[in-house]
Design a protein around this motif. Structure first.
Motif, short mmCIF file in Angstrom:
data_model
loop_
_atom_site.label_atom_id
_atom_site.label_comp_id
_atom_site.label_asym_id
_atom_site.label_seq_id
_atom_site.Cartn_x
_atom_site.Cartn_y
_atom_site.Cartn_z
N THR A 111 -2.37 6.66 2.11
CA THR A 111 -2.96 5.61 2.93
C THR A 111 -4.36 5.27 2.42
O THR A 111 -5.16 6.17 2.13
N VAL A 112 -4.62 3.97 2.28
CA VAL A 112 -5.95 3.47 1.92
C VAL A 112 -6.47 2.68 3.11
O VAL A 112 -5.87 1.66 3.50
N GLU A 113 -7.55 3.13 3.71
CA GLU A 113 -8.08 2.53 4.93
C GLU A 113 -9.17 1.50 4.63
O GLU A 113 -9.76 1.48 3.54
N ASN A 114 -9.40 0.63 5.62
CA ASN A 114 -10.56 -0.26 5.67
C ASN A 114 -10.71 -1.11 4.39
O ASN A 114 -11.73 -1.08 3.71
N ILE A 115 -9.69 -1.86 4.09
CA ILE A 115 -9.75 -2.81 2.96
C ILE A 115 -10.21 -4.14 3.53
O ILE A 115 -9.52 -4.76 4.35
N LEU A 116 -11.37 -4.60 3.10
CA LEU A 116 -11.98 -5.80 3.68
C LEU A 116 -11.74 -7.01 2.78
O LEU A 116 -12.06 -6.98 1.59
N ILE A 117 -11.12 -8.03 3.35
CA ILE A 117 -10.97 -9.32 2.68
C ILE A 117 -11.90 -10.31 3.36
O ILE A 117 -11.78 -10.57 4.57
N GLY A 118 -12.85 -10.84 2.61
CA GLY A 118 -13.82 -11.77 3.17
C GLY A 118 -14.26 -12.78 2.13
O GLY A 118 -13.73 -12.83 1.00
N ALA A 119 -15.23 -13.57 2.47
CA ALA A 119 -15.69 -14.61 1.57
C ALA A 119 -16.25 -14.01 0.28
O ALA A 119 -16.09 -14.57 -0.81
N LYS A 120 -16.93 -12.85 0.38
CA LYS A 120 -17.52 -12.22 -0.80
C LYS A 120 -16.62 -11.16 -1.42
O LYS A 120 -16.92 -10.65 -2.50
N THR A 121 -15.56 -10.81 -0.73
CA THR A 121 -14.64 -9.79 -1.24
C THR A 121 -13.22 -10.31 -1.18
O THR A 121 -12.32 -9.69 -0.61
N ALA A 122 -13.01 -11.47 -1.78
CA ALA A 122 -11.68 -12.09 -1.73
C ALA A 122 -10.70 -11.36 -2.63
O ALA A 122 -9.50 -11.30 -2.34
N ASN A 123 -11.18 -10.81 -3.73
CA ASN A 123 -10.31 -10.11 -4.69
C ASN A 123 -10.68 -8.64 -4.71
O ASN A 123 -11.77 -8.26 -5.11
N VAL A 124 -9.75 -7.81 -4.24
CA VAL A 124 -9.98 -6.37 -4.14
C VAL A 124 -9.04 -5.64 -5.09
O VAL A 124 -7.82 -5.82 -5.02
N SER A 125 -9.61 -4.83 -5.98
CA SER A 125 -8.81 -4.01 -6.88
C SER A 125 -8.91 -2.55 -6.41
O SER A 125 -10.00 -1.99 -6.36
N LEU A 126 -7.76 -1.97 -6.07
CA LEU A 126 -7.74 -0.58 -5.61
C LEU A 126 -7.59 0.41 -6.76
O LEU A 126 -7.66 1.62 -6.55
N GLY A 127 -7.37 -0.11 -7.97
CA GLY A 127 -7.23 0.77 -9.14
C GLY A 127 -5.99 1.64 -9.04
O GLY A 127 -4.96 1.23 -8.50
N ALA A 128 -6.12 2.86 -9.52
CA ALA A 128 -5.00 3.80 -9.50
C ALA A 128 -4.92 4.49 -8.15
O ALA A 128 -5.88 5.09 -7.68
N ILE A 129 -3.77 4.37 -7.51
CA ILE A 129 -3.51 5.05 -6.23
C ILE A 129 -2.60 6.23 -6.54
O ILE A 129 -1.44 6.06 -6.92
N MET A 130 -3.12 7.43 -6.38
CA MET A 130 -2.38 8.64 -6.74
C MET A 130 -1.53 9.10 -5.56
O MET A 130 -2.05 9.34 -4.48
N ILE A 131 -0.21 9.20 -5.77
CA ILE A 131 0.67 9.74 -4.74
C ILE A 131 1.27 11.04 -5.26
O ILE A 131 1.51 11.21 -6.44
N THR A 132 1.51 11.96 -4.34
CA THR A 132 1.89 13.34 -4.70
C THR A 132 3.35 13.59 -4.37
O THR A 132 3.81 13.24 -3.29
N PRO A 133 4.10 14.20 -5.31
CA PRO A 133 5.50 14.54 -5.00
C PRO A 133 5.58 15.49 -3.81
O PRO A 133 4.71 16.34 -3.61
#
Length: 832
Positions: A111-133
């Motif tokens: 889970t990735v919390e608090n992703i803000l989309i706004g006028a100054k943060t229209a494009n958000v790159s989360l990069g590598a999201i590591m999930i565990t077996p």
């Protein structure tokens, strides 16, 4: 209006989740279309991008599930899937705060919390999201790795060798006996789902880099050098169309941790000795790795007993030919490689590799022979006893090199790959045999043959991936394969005075050239709100083959190879999939070579230069389920149909004339396109964590094979393969394991292949804070020989065989790891 449509779609999706009506599903499609069309015109178009990575193997998790939630709403605002490279893009997002979850069956939800989309943060790159077996952690101990030994992905099954104990001290062939859907006989011949036409890759590249004999190469690669084995039964359009059974990709170890690290592995046993050294150096934007490994298969004795009866109705006679052959056999070889990786920029990577492979096999033989001719009434007409002394020496030196350029772009998921790889192998093959007659006054006869040759292959490929829309991407590429084989044979025949003279009829050169030009288009897609994920594509291959045989013209071959794979996730831990593939098997050099192999004058082999491609169709249906305690189960069924089936057809000749010489009581084996072959099978494999200490793994493969030849009765039957692996933790750092496998006999065209069984016991103790280990392994300790009974038949003859081979072995292994063994995020366990 956007809020209005969002609320309506959320309410309908709630109905779907509650499985209320089929109407809800239809309404979702309708409102999703209207919503997307309207929403696309919104001035607020935020983007979220990222890539899903396995935290243990550091590889992409293809088709992971992505769910985006608006804060305060429990149903997903958007649900989609990552592409086959783990990347995803969410577009057209209104301003607000979001929560994103990522997962796949067999993995914990991230889970990735608090992703803000706004006028100054229209494009958000989360990069590598590591999930565990999903993993059941044992208390106060980490065994080998956090990687589960079996992983089922959308288009392949992954067998992680580092978690396999009984393979320590063995070779790649020993590891393959543990892999689901794979069968290996005691001579190292590999079948996938009952089909021997397997395409092998090493680190994703053609196995030609290991020379011409893949069977010998597999038995010279130490198991300690292998990271994992990928089984791809339904390859996509990106892969070469060759190999009607599918693809086995062997991934060698490569530690990408920053700093300096390495390992040393040594094993000594009564049947096999292995050794390997690995060294890795990794800086911020470059890395170097090198390895050296070798093994020596000590002398093992093979005993073959054959009893052949042939009939001559015209003369009312029968012939009985008895053979008992003792064959000591040895093999040794080594491999070495160097890899350099340079991250020129964050989006440009260059990889260069160089490797060498050397193999030598030596086999001698002493064969007692008795040839009898008698009337049907039982009156003996002749009885000739003889003894044949033979020797075979094979050597191969193969070099390979490759250069790979990978370019990524600002747009997530878009990338370009250019690969150049080339291999060159030089082979030597010497055979000889002398037959001395014990009665009848016949002079000694004999033949010796020297057969040097070389094989050159160059592959050039370009692959491009473009994410077109959410849940949909296109991949396209071009490839050229240039193969050139040159072979020359010098054969000498024994004269009555004990000297050898050149046999012009068996002295020849055979030059063979094959060029393959290919292109493909493939798509990866997610449909109906992630209800279906899949891949579909088509590949075109044009094959241009030439040889220097006079009067022989091999026509140009054009094929179109489609494929389809779809997967439906019933929930995050279980899925079902369906696949169809169209593949071919091209005749190889030995199948096409028309010259006679007369080293054994009673068993002669030859090829056919005008063989056609074998055409294969395969359908698969599979179900996969993983459990929270690291247990899993896979159930799959498949149907394959091969036309123009390439088989070796044996014909018996009382007298066979070749190049002006007569040979008596000859079985002539010739490659031919013989009818069709149908295989129907069921595979059941799984692992179970019974207690904190006890783990079980099993694989059962049930096959029904049928060979149909026009004008002849159909031939086939039922066969099976079953294995069981038991692992038990005795104490902290002390593990014991037992493995057993049974391969039943199999009925093929003109022969019944023998069955076999192998069992292995192993124990391993970790030392020095788990940086070192000591192990003991024994295979078939209570049986000196593996006894294999088989039979062959054809018009005018029948034959029974008993083959006895030494497999009993006792051995120890030592391993040590040094340097920095952990990545920065700590996901890879140093204490292994």
């Amino acid at each position: 209006m956007n809020t209005f449509f969002t609320q309506i779609r959320v309410q309908i999706e709630v109905l779907i989740l509650q499985k209320s009506t089929h109407l809800a599903f239809v309404l979702t499609l309708l409102f999703s279309f209207v919503f997307n069309c309207t929403f696309a015109q919104s001035v607020n178009k935020g983007h979220i991008t990222g890539k899903i990575i396995d935290s243990v193997t550091n590889t992409a998790v293809d088709f992971a599930t992505i769910s985006l939630f608006k804060i305060g709403i429990v149903t997903p605002f958007i649900r989609t899937s990552a592409d086959e490279k783990g990347t995803f893009t969410l577009t057209g997002l209104p301003e607000g705060t979001y929560r994103l979850t990522a997962g796949f069956f067999g993995y914990r939800i991230k889970t990735v919390e608090n992703i803000l989309i706004g006028a100054k943060t229209a494009n958000v790159s989360l990069g590598a999201i590591m999930i565990t077996p999903v993993q059941h952690q044992l208390k106060e101990v980490t065994i080998q790795s956090k990687v589960p030994i079996l992983e089922s992905k959308i288009d392949k099954l992954v067998y992680n060798v580092t978690s396999d104990l009984t393979s320590q001290g063995g070779t790649a062939t020993d590891v393959l006996t543990k892999v689901p859907m794979v069968s290996v006989d005691i001579d190292g011949i590999v079948e996938l789902q009952g089909n021997a036409n397997v395409r092998f890759l090493i680190n994703g590249k053609p196995a030609s880099i290991y020379g011409s004999s893949i069977t010998d190469a597999l038995q010279t690669i130490p198991a300690s050098q292998i990271q994992r084995i990928e089984v791809i039964t339904s390859p996509g359009a990106k892969y070469d169309a060759a190999g009607t059974a599918g693809i086995i990709n062997i991934i060698l170890k490569d530690n990408k941790t920053k700093g300096v690290n390495g390992s040393v592995n040594i094993s000594a046993a009564t049947r096999l000795e292995n050794g390997s050294v690995n060294l890795n150096v990794k800086n911020n934007n470059w890395g170097i790795s090198t390895f050296f490994s070798g093994n020596d298969q000590l002398n093992s004795n093979i005993v073959n007993t054959a009893d052949r009866l042939s009939f001559n109705a015209a003369k009312d006679t029968m012939n009985r030919y008895l053979q008992k052959r003792f064959t000591p056999f040895s093999r040794n070889g080594y491999q070495s490689g160097f890899c350099f990786i340079w991250n020129i920029t964050p989006k440009d990577e260059l990889t260069a590799t160089v490797g060498i492979n050397h193999i030598i096999t030596h086999m001698t033989g002493r064969t007692a022979q008795d040839q009898q001719t008698y009337l049907s009434s039982g009156i003996v007409l002749s009885d000739i006893g003889s003894e044949r002394i033979s020797a075979t020496d094979f050597g191969e030196n193969a070099d390979n090199w490759s250069l790979n350029y990978k370019k990524t772009f600002r747009k997530s998921g878009r990338d370009l790959n250019i690969l150049y790889s080339s291999s060159y192998s030089k082979n030597t093959n010497y055979d000889s045999q002398i037959t001395n007659y014990l009665n009848g006054g016949y002079p000694s006869s004999g033949i010796q043959s020297n057969n040097p040759g070389n094989d050159r292959e160059t592959d050039i490929s370009v692959d491009y991936t473009e994410p077109v829309a959410k849940g949909f991407q296109i991949e396209a590429g071009l490839k050229t394969v240039l193969e050139n084989i040159n072979n020359s044979v010098v054969t000498d025949t024994l004269l009555n005075n004990g000297t050898f003279i050149n046999d012009n009829g068996q002295t020849y050169k055979f030059n063979f050239k094959r060029n393959i030009y290919a292109g493909y288009v493939s798509t990866s897609f997610s449909l109906f709100n992630d209800f279906l994920n899949g891949k579909a594509g088509i590949r075109y291959e044009r094959t241009d083959t030439h040889s220097d045989l006079l009067g022989i013209h091999i026509p140009i071959d054009n094929i179109w190879s489609p494929n389809l794979l779809v997967l439906h996730k019933l929930e995050e831990t279980q899925s079902i999939k369906f696949a169809y593939t169209y593949r071919i098997e091209r005749p190889d050099y030995d199948d096409l070579n028309p010259f006679l192999d007369i080293i054994d004058p009673h068993n002669i082999a030859t090829g056919e230069p005008l063989l056609k491609n074998e055409i294969g169709h395969k359908f698969e249906l599979g179900y996969n389920k993983t459990f929270a305690n690291n247990s899993s189960v896979y159930i799959g069924g498949f149907y394959s149909y091969n036309n123009n089936d390439i088989q070796s057809f044996t014909t018996f000749y009382p007298v066979y004339t070749a190049n002006g010489s007569n040979y008596y009581n000859v079985s002539l084996s010739k490659s031919a396109n013989i009818g069709s072959q149908t295989i129907v099978g069921i595979n059941l494999s799984g692992s179970a964590t019974v207690t904190e200490r006890l783990t079980l793994r099993t694989d059962i493969l049930l096959l029904s094979k049928n060979n149909s030849v026009p004008g002849l009765p159909s031939v086939g039957g039922f066969s099976y393969k079953a294995n069981l692996n038991v692992t038990y933790r005795l104490s902290d750092g002390l593990i014991a394991e037992a493995f057993g496998i049974i391969n039943s006999k199999r009925t093929d065209f003109q022969n019944i292949r023998p069955g076999s069984y192998i069992y292995t016991f192993a124990v391993k103790k970790q030392l020095f804070d788990k940086k070192a280990s000591f192990g003991y392994t024994t295979t078939n300790p209570f049986n000196q020989y593996i006894n294999q009974y088989s039979s062959a038949y054809g018009t005018g003859f029948t034959q029974t065989n008993l083959r006895q081979k030494t497999l009993r072995s006792f051995g120890i292994t030592l391993s040590y790891k040094f340097g920095k063994l952990k990545t920065n995020d700590g996901d890879n366990d140093a204490k292994t």
